[in-house]
Design a protein around this motif. Sequence first.
Motif, PDB file in Angstrom:
ATOM      1  N   ARG A 133       0.707   8.435  -7.259  1.00 25.02           N
ATOM      2  CA  ARG A 133       0.391   7.318  -6.374  1.00 25.02           C
ATOM      3  C   ARG A 133       1.314   6.130  -6.666  1.00 25.02           C
ATOM      4  O   ARG A 133       1.812   5.459  -5.778  1.00 25.02           O
ATOM      5  CB  ARG A 133      -1.069   6.888  -6.558  1.00 25.02           C
ATOM      6  CG  ARG A 133      -1.528   5.860  -5.533  1.00 25.02           C
ATOM      7  CD  ARG A 133      -2.811   5.166  -5.933  1.00 25.02           C
ATOM      8  NE  ARG A 133      -2.633   4.354  -7.133  1.00 25.02           N
ATOM      9  CZ  ARG A 133      -3.595   3.627  -7.695  1.00 25.02           C
ATOM     10  NH1 ARG A 133      -4.801   3.655  -7.202  1.00 25.02           N
ATOM     11  NH2 ARG A 133      -3.352   2.911  -8.774  1.00 25.02           N
ATOM     12  N   GLN A 134       1.523   5.899  -7.961  1.00 19.02           N
ATOM     13  CA  GLN A 134       2.350   4.756  -8.341  1.00 19.02           C
ATOM     14  C   GLN A 134       3.785   4.866  -7.832  1.00 19.02           C
ATOM     15  O   GLN A 134       4.465   3.867  -7.650  1.00 19.02           O
ATOM     16  CB  GLN A 134       2.373   4.590  -9.866  1.00 19.02           C
ATOM     17  CG  GLN A 134       1.157   3.914 -10.432  1.00 19.02           C
ATOM     18  CD  GLN A 134       0.889   2.570  -9.789  1.00 19.02           C
ATOM     19  OE1 GLN A 134      -0.013   2.429  -8.979  1.00 19.02           O
ATOM     20  NE2 GLN A 134       1.674   1.557 -10.132  1.00 19.02           N
ATOM     21  N   GLU A 135       4.217   6.099  -7.620  1.00 17.88           N
ATOM     22  CA  GLU A 135       5.573   6.276  -7.101  1.00 17.88           C
ATOM     23  C   GLU A 135       5.705   5.681  -5.711  1.00 17.88           C
ATOM     24  O   GLU A 135       6.801   5.428  -5.241  1.00 17.88           O
ATOM     25  CB  GLU A 135       5.938   7.764  -7.059  1.00 17.88           C
ATOM     26  CG  GLU A 135       6.256   8.306  -8.442  1.00 17.88           C
ATOM     27  CD  GLU A 135       6.410   9.803  -8.465  1.00 17.88           C
ATOM     28  OE1 GLU A 135       6.444  10.417  -7.379  1.00 17.88           O
ATOM     29  OE2 GLU A 135       6.492  10.364  -9.568  1.00 17.88           O
ATOM     30  N   HIS A 136       4.585   5.468  -5.053  1.00 17.84           N
ATOM     31  CA  HIS A 136       4.627   4.932  -3.694  1.00 17.84           C
ATOM     32  C   HIS A 136       4.179   3.478  -3.615  1.00 17.84           C
ATOM     33  O   HIS A 136       4.000   2.937  -2.544  1.00 17.84           O
ATOM     34  CB  HIS A 136       3.765   5.796  -2.767  1.00 17.84           C
ATOM     35  CG  HIS A 136       4.290   7.190  -2.630  1.00 17.84           C
ATOM     36  ND1 HIS A 136       3.752   8.259  -3.296  1.00 17.84           N
ATOM     37  CD2 HIS A 136       5.354   7.664  -1.942  1.00 17.84           C
ATOM     38  CE1 HIS A 136       4.451   9.342  -2.996  1.00 17.84           C
ATOM     39  NE2 HIS A 136       5.423   9.013  -2.186  1.00 17.84           N
ATOM     40  N   VAL A 137       3.967   2.909  -4.762  1.00 20.34           N
ATOM     41  CA  VAL A 137       3.543   1.512  -4.776  1.00 20.34           C
ATOM     42  C   VAL A 137       4.741   0.643  -5.162  1.00 20.34           C
ATOM     43  O   VAL A 137       5.382   0.892  -6.169  1.00 20.34           O
ATOM     44  CB  VAL A 137       2.386   1.298  -5.779  1.00 20.34           C
ATOM     45  CG1 VAL A 137       2.091  -0.179  -5.948  1.00 20.34           C
ATOM     46  CG2 VAL A 137       1.149   2.048  -5.313  1.00 20.34           C
ATOM     47  N   GLN A 153       0.857  -1.191   0.000  1.00 18.91           N
ATOM     48  CA  GLN A 153       0.000   0.000   0.000  1.00 18.91           C
ATOM     49  C   GLN A 153       0.896   1.246   0.000  1.00 18.91           C
ATOM     50  O   GLN A 153       1.947   1.243   0.640  1.00 18.91           O
ATOM     51  CB  GLN A 153      -0.882   0.023   1.247  1.00 18.91           C
ATOM     52  CG  GLN A 153      -1.732  -1.221   1.441  1.00 18.91           C
ATOM     53  CD  GLN A 153      -3.005  -1.216   0.621  1.00 18.91           C
ATOM     54  OE1 GLN A 153      -3.088  -0.553  -0.414  1.00 18.91           O
ATOM     55  NE2 GLN A 153      -4.000  -1.949   1.068  1.00 18.91           N
ATOM     56  N   PRO A 154       0.434   2.290  -0.705  1.00 19.44           N
ATOM     57  CA  PRO A 154       1.281   3.484  -0.857  1.00 19.44           C
ATOM     58  C   PRO A 154       1.737   4.097   0.473  1.00 19.44           C
ATOM     59  O   PRO A 154       2.836   4.610   0.566  1.00 19.44           O
ATOM     60  CB  PRO A 154       0.390   4.466  -1.614  1.00 19.44           C
ATOM     61  CG  PRO A 154      -0.725   3.670  -2.181  1.00 19.44           C
ATOM     62  CD  PRO A 154      -0.839   2.406  -1.409  1.00 19.44           C
ATOM     63  N   GLU A 155       0.906   3.999   1.517  1.00 19.62           N
ATOM     64  CA  GLU A 155       1.275   4.672   2.766  1.00 19.62           C
ATOM     65  C   GLU A 155       2.468   4.044   3.470  1.00 19.62           C
ATOM     66  O   GLU A 155       3.020   4.631   4.387  1.00 19.62           O
ATOM     67  CB  GLU A 155       0.066   4.785   3.709  1.00 19.62           C
ATOM     68  CG  GLU A 155      -0.581   3.473   4.085  1.00 19.62           C
ATOM     69  CD  GLU A 155      -1.778   3.127   3.194  1.00 19.62           C
ATOM     70  OE1 GLU A 155      -1.696   3.368   1.968  1.00 19.62           O
ATOM     71  OE2 GLU A 155      -2.782   2.605   3.724  1.00 19.62           O
ATOM     72  N   TYR A 156       2.874   2.842   3.037  1.00 19.15           N
ATOM     73  CA  TYR A 156       4.040   2.217   3.661  1.00 19.15           C
ATOM     74  C   TYR A 156       5.328   2.500   2.884  1.00 19.15           C
ATOM     75  O   TYR A 156       6.383   1.958   3.206  1.00 19.15           O
ATOM     76  CB  TYR A 156       3.816   0.706   3.821  1.00 19.15           C
ATOM     77  CG  TYR A 156       2.670   0.413   4.761  1.00 19.15           C
ATOM     78  CD1 TYR A 156       2.869   0.393   6.132  1.00 19.15           C
ATOM     79  CD2 TYR A 156       1.376   0.236   4.278  1.00 19.15           C
ATOM     80  CE1 TYR A 156       1.813   0.170   7.002  1.00 19.15           C
ATOM     81  CE2 TYR A 156       0.314   0.015   5.140  1.00 19.15           C
ATOM     82  CZ  TYR A 156       0.531  -0.013   6.499  1.00 19.15           C
ATOM     83  OH  TYR A 156      -0.510  -0.221   7.354  1.00 19.15           O
ATOM     84  N   ALA A 157       5.194   3.335   1.867  1.00 15.41           N
ATOM     85  CA  ALA A 157       6.334   3.628   1.002  1.00 15.41           C
ATOM     86  C   ALA A 157       7.585   4.085   1.759  1.00 15.41           C
ATOM     87  O   ALA A 157       8.683   3.663   1.414  1.00 15.41           O
ATOM     88  CB  ALA A 157       5.935   4.646  -0.063  1.00 15.41           C
ATOM     89  N   PRO A 158       7.466   4.936   2.792  1.00 13.66           N
ATOM     90  CA  PRO A 158       8.700   5.386   3.452  1.00 13.66           C
ATOM     91  C   PRO A 158       9.562   4.230   3.958  1.00 13.66           C
ATOM     92  O   PRO A 158      10.783   4.258   3.835  1.00 13.66           O
ATOM     93  CB  PRO A 158       8.188   6.234   4.619  1.00 13.66           C
ATOM     94  CG  PRO A 158       6.832   6.685   4.211  1.00 13.66           C
ATOM     95  CD  PRO A 158       6.275   5.567   3.361  1.00 13.66           C
ATOM     96  N   TRP A 159       8.904   3.203   4.498  1.00 13.53           N
ATOM     97  CA  TRP A 159       9.670   2.085   5.078  1.00 13.53           C
ATOM     98  C   TRP A 159      10.168   1.137   4.005  1.00 13.53           C
ATOM     99  O   TRP A 159      11.281   0.646   4.082  1.00 13.53           O
ATOM    100  CB  TRP A 159       8.808   1.370   6.118  1.00 13.53           C
ATOM    101  CG  TRP A 159       8.525   2.253   7.293  1.00 13.53           C
ATOM    102  CD1 TRP A 159       9.339   2.470   8.372  1.00 13.53           C
ATOM    103  CD2 TRP A 159       7.369   3.088   7.491  1.00 13.53           C
ATOM    104  NE1 TRP A 159       8.760   3.384   9.211  1.00 13.53           N
ATOM    105  CE2 TRP A 159       7.549   3.767   8.712  1.00 13.53           C
ATOM    106  CE3 TRP A 159       6.215   3.312   6.751  1.00 13.53           C
ATOM    107  CZ2 TRP A 159       6.614   4.674   9.207  1.00 13.53           C
ATOM    108  CZ3 TRP A 159       5.282   4.204   7.254  1.00 13.53           C
ATOM    109  CH2 TRP A 159       5.488   4.879   8.472  1.00 13.53           C
ATOM    110  N   VAL A 160       9.311   0.903   3.032  1.00 21.21           N
ATOM    111  CA  VAL A 160       9.741   0.012   1.958  1.00 21.21           C
ATOM    112  C   VAL A 160      10.919   0.642   1.214  1.00 21.21           C
ATOM    113  O   VAL A 160      11.890  -0.025   0.877  1.00 21.21           O
ATOM    114  CB  VAL A 160       8.579  -0.290   0.992  1.00 21.21           C
ATOM    115  CG1 VAL A 160       9.049  -1.185  -0.139  1.00 21.21           C
ATOM    116  CG2 VAL A 160       7.428  -0.951   1.730  1.00 21.21           C
ATOM    117  N   LYS A 161      10.811   1.952   1.037  1.00 19.82           N
ATOM    118  CA  LYS A 161      11.902   2.656   0.364  1.00 19.82           C
ATOM    119  C   LYS A 161      13.186   2.567   1.189  1.00 19.82           C
ATOM    120  O   LYS A 161      14.276   2.395   0.640  1.00 19.82           O
ATOM    121  CB  LYS A 161      11.509   4.122   0.134  1.00 19.82           C
ATOM    122  CG  LYS A 161      12.393   4.815  -0.877  1.00 19.82           C
ATOM    123  CD  LYS A 161      11.895   6.197  -1.205  1.00 19.82           C
ATOM    124  CE  LYS A 161      12.480   7.192  -0.227  1.00 19.82           C
ATOM    125  NZ  LYS A 161      12.061   8.571  -0.495  1.00 19.82           N
TER     126      LYS A 161
END
Lengths: 227, 227, 274
Positions: C119-123, B80-88
């Motif tokens: 949005r896709q940048e965060h997926v 899910q996009p909101e977890y991007a900081p950690w996945v990144k």
Amino acid sequence: MELKNILESVLFSAQEPLSVKDLREVLKTAAEQSPEAAEFKKASPELVTSALEALAQEHGVSGRSYRIVSVAERWQFVTQPEYAPWVKALVGERARPTRLSQPALETLAIIAYRQPITRAEVEQVRGVAIDGVLQTLLERGLVEQVGVAEVIGRPKTYGTTATFLEYFGLRALEDLPAADELRRIPVAKPEALLTVDPGLATAPPEQLQPAPAEAAPQAPAEAQPNP
Amino acid sequence: MELKNILESVLFSAQEPLSVKDLREVLKTAAEQSPEAAEFKKASPELVTSALEALAQEHGVSGRSYRIVSVAERWQFVTQPEYAPWVKALVGERARPTRLSQPALETLAIIAYRQPITRAEVEQVRGVAIDGVLQTLLERGLVEQVGVAEVIGRPKTYGTTATFLEYFGLRALEDLPAADELRRIPVAKPEALLTVDPGLATAPPEQLQPAPAEAAPQAPAEAQPNP
Amino acid sequence: MSDYKVKFEVFEGPLDLLLYLIKKQEVDIYEVNLTQLASQFIEYIEVMRMLDLDIAGEFLVMASTLMYIKSRELLPVDQQVQVEGEEDEDDPRWELIRQLVEYKKFKDAAAQLQQLESRQEHVYRREAPKPVFEAELQKPDVSIFDLINAVNTILKRVTDREGEAREIYEDKWSVSEKIEMLAKLIGSKPRLKFSELFEGATSRTEVVVTFLAMLELIRMRQIVCVQSDHFAEIEITKAEPQTPTVPTEIPEQAIFEDETAKPVPSESGPTPAN
């Protein structure tokens, strides 16, 4: 946002099993890179561990085709065994991974129960040279150099790795079957090569007695298979 | 064992997105290799698709940190996009192409909804020339030539690619926002100009006709002589 | 004036500028006062000229269209030119509005694409590691016992070499006696818990002897160990009768062998399911 969900997203995206230390590192890095991730910057190891346990518990009862497990203190998603036929069909796997040969197993067993140990000590126990076997175990990542023995020549000492634990499905070295008993059975060590034994916290020093000095490693006839 | 759980385990173990065709191949291979996997040997594309949709639906409401999506008709697990900081923080910065400019997005939108479409037709909608922008979109593989229009000069027609769907995370062209309204042209003329409520979303069906190739491009200026 | 300059640079074209002006009028495109719109548009073009900005040809073309519309509007209705053969559809006012409505829709669509883009940048797509099979992680019927078996071999070899039985054989039990006892036990009770084997043990040595005996029985393929789950208790069952296998002599170099080269308990002694 809950810590366990964050940890889940990280384990989910990981290419390899992650330790609590690894995960705390990710939390720290994320917090430094993204202000919105600041909340869990300094989650304690205890907090991370309990979140992981809660997560593994949730997944355990979710009835999905995968779950979260901890092997050798490293956490990872794995598929449930009953789906293996399809997963194997996907990755095109047919043959199981090659197994360890008897000489390799014996060498590994000696290293596992008696680490840290030098090559000469292993050879003394097995009665044959172990160059090739040791090399393979090193390449396979099952053993690694862990230090040097404080004796003449300062030979390298070897111990088992996390991969070793994974390969045998063990959480820790203490889980080796009958570890205590088997570690204490005296095995002759040549006096000259006796290493200082810093690692075996569970083995009382008096039981690791050196056997009388003995002849150098025996002839290759010793390498015959089990009776 | 349910088909959707099997498909889940396969998607979960995949290193890249899988089409229904890929998945049916896995079911077939598994059945051939393992007798216990025989049940779904010949699952139809429809059965597999509906199982995937049910699965995606389940995951969509599960409140987990990841879900199942179909992008360009290939199924995959994504976070899910909101977890991007950690996945990144875990996987590092991804090489993602620079964002599209406003002219590029507008041009792409017109091509996406009106494909196949000629360059002149796009220019007519936008009211400006699109040479440079079209070139960029072609180079990035977001659009491609799909044919020629059967009009004088046989100009090339363009359409979007699978890369386009992937870039925007769309399953298919049908998933474009407001696709129905925008794809089928013509703007309905109100009975009396300047007075009628637009209500374009409910344009009567007879006005929803496919883009005619006859829409010969004409610059606004050509329509009328300068005063 | 600098305000204008900034604004002009962000207009994609004449339609974009017109939409901006309509938005400023705060009316629907269909209700816009075209005469007023034309005047405003031309004013902007004038400002652009004054600022010596490079005016794209499309703006000038639009300006002339608008001036034509405006000139028609300004005439009294009865004096408006009815162009020969001009259909209603060709009304330049309608043509312009149609174009604006259409352009506006695509502009909105572009904005939505932009949202999808960011949005896709965060997926992140999951790229699974090479699958880990739990069955392989546990495979207790092979790995752990092979390992212990190896210890057994070593211990015996060392003991033989030293020509005497050390501590482990000093107790009342010898390994061979224990083997016999276990074999009998497993004959009478088809399935034993691992811990049950040690229940009667009176000394640490007996535990070791029992353990070694069990390993020997596994090696002789008399019994099989199974583990239903990763950390579940190990159970012992009687092995299926089979042809005895002779371990192959393995050269020291052949460290890893294919499973076909060496029979392993998991393959040769399947546990009856129950």
